[in-house]
Write an enzyme that holds these catalytic residues in place. Structure first.
Site, PDB file in Angstrom:
ATOM      1  N   ASP A 105      -4.358   5.743   6.157  1.00 49.34           N
ATOM      2  CA  ASP A 105      -4.789   6.526   7.376  1.00 49.34           C
ATOM      3  C   ASP A 105      -5.686   6.104   8.243  1.00 49.34           C
ATOM      4  OD1 ASP A 105      -6.950   6.987   5.336  1.00 49.34           O
ATOM      5  OD2 ASP A 105      -6.419   9.125   4.991  1.00 49.34           O
ATOM      6  N   GLU A 116       0.953  -1.225   0.000  1.00 46.25           N
ATOM      7  CA  GLU A 116       0.044   0.191  -0.070  1.00 46.25           C
ATOM      8  C   GLU A 116       0.828   1.488  -0.272  1.00 46.25           C
ATOM      9  OE1 GLU A 116      -2.757   0.963  -0.634  1.00 46.25           O
ATOM     10  OE2 GLU A 116      -4.358   0.880   0.926  1.00 46.25           O
ATOM     11  N   ASP A 117       0.274   2.386  -0.651  1.00 44.30           N
ATOM     12  CA  ASP A 117       1.236   3.420  -0.702  1.00 44.30           C
ATOM     13  C   ASP A 117       0.929   4.338   0.552  1.00 44.30           C
ATOM     14  OD1 ASP A 117      -1.519   3.836  -1.371  1.00 44.30           O
ATOM     15  OD2 ASP A 117      -1.302   5.291  -2.827  1.00 44.30           O
ATOM     16  N   PHE A 177      -2.461  16.259   4.544  1.00 45.42           N
ATOM     17  CA  PHE A 177      -2.618  15.736   3.142  1.00 45.42           C
ATOM     18  C   PHE A 177      -1.327  15.957   2.474  1.00 45.42           C
ATOM     19  CE2 PHE A 177      -4.161  15.407  -1.202  1.00 45.42           C
ATOM     20  CZ  PHE A 177      -4.846  14.454  -1.162  1.00 45.42           C
ATOM     21  N   ARG A 201       0.807  12.662  -9.007  1.00 48.48           N
ATOM     22  CA  ARG A 201       1.191  11.494  -8.652  1.00 48.48           C
ATOM     23  C   ARG A 201       2.541  11.478  -9.438  1.00 48.48           C
ATOM     24  NH1 ARG A 201      -2.970   8.116  -7.360  1.00 48.48           N
ATOM     25  NH2 ARG A 201      -5.053   8.358  -8.652  1.00 48.48           N
TER      26      ARG A 201
HETATM   27  P1  IMP Z   1      -8.156   4.786   4.398  1.00 46.94           P
HETATM   28  O1  IMP Z   1      -7.023   4.296   5.102  1.00 46.94           O
HETATM   29  O2  IMP Z   1      -9.487   3.930   4.188  1.00 46.94           O
HETATM   30  O3  IMP Z   1      -8.765   6.048   5.174  1.00 46.94           O
HETATM   31  O4  IMP Z   1      -7.859   5.451   2.974  1.00 46.94           O
HETATM   32  C1  IMP Z   1      -6.821   5.651   2.607  1.00 46.94           C
HETATM   33  C2  IMP Z   1      -6.664   6.189   1.062  1.00 46.94           C
HETATM   34  O5  IMP Z   1      -6.708   7.666   1.128  1.00 46.94           O
HETATM   35  C3  IMP Z   1      -5.316   5.988   0.477  1.00 46.94           C
HETATM   36  O6  IMP Z   1      -5.517   4.605  -0.335  1.00 46.94           O
HETATM   37  C4  IMP Z   1      -5.447   7.097  -0.441  1.00 46.94           C
HETATM   38  O7  IMP Z   1      -6.005   7.065  -1.785  1.00 46.94           O
HETATM   39  C5  IMP Z   1      -6.046   8.344   0.294  1.00 46.94           C
HETATM   40  N1  IMP Z   1      -5.208   9.218   1.239  1.00 46.94           N
HETATM   41  C6  IMP Z   1      -5.010   9.122   2.255  1.00 46.94           C
HETATM   42  N2  IMP Z   1      -3.995  10.079   2.670  1.00 46.94           N
HETATM   43  C7  IMP Z   1      -3.872  10.754   1.741  1.00 46.94           C
HETATM   44  C8  IMP Z   1      -2.862  11.779   1.305  1.00 46.94           C
HETATM   45  O8  IMP Z   1      -2.226  12.300   2.171  1.00 46.94           O
HETATM   46  N3  IMP Z   1      -2.570  11.985  -0.026  1.00 46.94           N
HETATM   47  C9  IMP Z   1      -3.210  11.558  -1.070  1.00 46.94           C
HETATM   48  N4  IMP Z   1      -4.264  10.415  -0.726  1.00 46.94           N
HETATM   49  C10 IMP Z   1      -4.473  10.000   0.489  1.00 46.94           C
HETATM   50 MG    MG Z   2      -6.363   9.428  -4.133  1.00 46.64          MG
END
Ligand code: IMP
Ligand code: MG
Length: 199
Positions: free
Chosen positions: A113, A109-110, A162, A175
Site C-alpha cells: 500500500d 510480496e502479498d 482493507f 488468512r
Molecule cells: P506498507 O506498504 O508499508 O504500507 O505496508 C503494507 C503492509 O500492510 C502489508 O504487508 C500488510 O501486512 C498490510 N496491509 C496493507 N493492506 C492490507 C489489507 O488490505 N489487508 C490486510 N493487510 C494489509
Molecule cells: Mg497483517
C-alpha cells in the site's frame, strides 16, 4: 456470494461482505506470473525472498508454478513505534539465512500500500549487492502509494480498501480464506480503534 464449492466455512464467511477475487481467479493469475518469471529467470537460479507471514500462501502457490530451479528464503519483521512505522522502519526479527551477494533476488510480496516498509527492506537488501533485485507483488494498492517502487510483476490492482484472505489478515484472522474479500462494516469498525501491526 461467489465462492468455491470446495470451501465451506460459515464462521469465516459470515464476516465477508463481498468477494473481490475468487480462488480460481487468483490461481489463474499466479500461474501466469509463474510462467513469466520462469522465462525471465531462466538459467539465473533466482532466490525468492518473502516477508512472513502474509506472503505464505502466494509464495507457496507461485513456487509451484515455477519451472526452473529456484531457492526461497524469508524475513520476519515487526514494527517499532508508530512514528518509525510511519517512515516504514521495521525491526528485522529474522534475517535471511542466504547470502544474496551476486544473486538474482526476487522480492515476493502479498500486498503493497504505502510502499514504505517494502522500500525500507529493499534498501537493506541492496547494501548486500545482489546481482539484481526485483519485486513481484500479488495485490497492489496504487492509490495509497507514498513512495515510487518499480514493480516488475504485479497480480492485481486493489482499490484502497482493507481486504482479507489468501494470506491477508485482520489481527491474524482470515488468512486461510482461499479468496480475497471485503469485510462487513461492523467488523471493520472494531478494527479502527486498534492498530494492526502484524504483517
Ligand atoms: P506498507 O506498504 O508499508 O504500507 O505496508 C503494507 C503492509 O500492510 C502489508 O504487508 C500488510 O501486512 C498490510 N496491509 C496493507 N493492506 C492490507 C489489507 O488490505 N489487508 C490486510 N493487510 C494489509
Ligand atoms: Mg497483517
Amino acid at each position: 456470494m461467489q465462492k468455491d464449492k470446495s470451501f465451506e466455512s460459515d464462521e469465516l464467511e459470515a464476516d465477508i461482505q463481498e468477494v473481490v477475487f475468487t480462488a480460481s481467479e487468483i490461481q489463474q493469475r499466479v500461474s501466469e506470473l509463474g510462467k513469466e518469471i520462469s522465462k525471465d529467470y531462466y538459467n539465473l537460479n533466482p532466490l525468492f525472498v518473502g516477508v512472513l507471514k502474509g506472503v505464505l500462501f502466494f509464495m507457496a502457490d507461485l513456487l509451484r508454478m515455477i519451472t526452473i530451479p529456484v531457492e526461497v528464503d524469508f524475513l520476519a519483521v515487526s514494527s517499532y513505534s508508530s512514528d518509525a512505522r510511519n517512515r516504514g522502519m521495521v525491526r528485522l526479527d529474522k534475517d535471511l539465512g542466504t547470502l544474496i551477494t551476486s544473486r538474482h533476488v526476487l522480492f515476493v510480496e502479498d500486498v503493497i500500500d504505502t510502499g514504505l516498509t517494502l522500500n525500507y527492506l529493499l534498501s537493506t537488501l541492496r547494501t548486500r549487492h545482489p546481482a539484481s533485485l526485483e519485486v513481484c507483488v500479488l495485490f497492489d494498492k496504487p492509490r495509497v502509494r507514498l513512495i515510487d517502487i518499480p514493480l516488475k510483476y504485479k497480480g492485481f490492482d486493489l482499490p484502497d480498501q482493507f481486504v482479507v484472505g489468501y494470506g491477508l489478515d485482520l489481527r491474524e484472522r482470515y488468512r486461510n480464506l482461499p479468496f480475497v474479500g471485503l469485510l462487513k462494516s461492523q467488523i471493520l469498525l472494531n478494527k479502527i480503534s486498534e492498530s494492526d501491526t502484524s504483517r
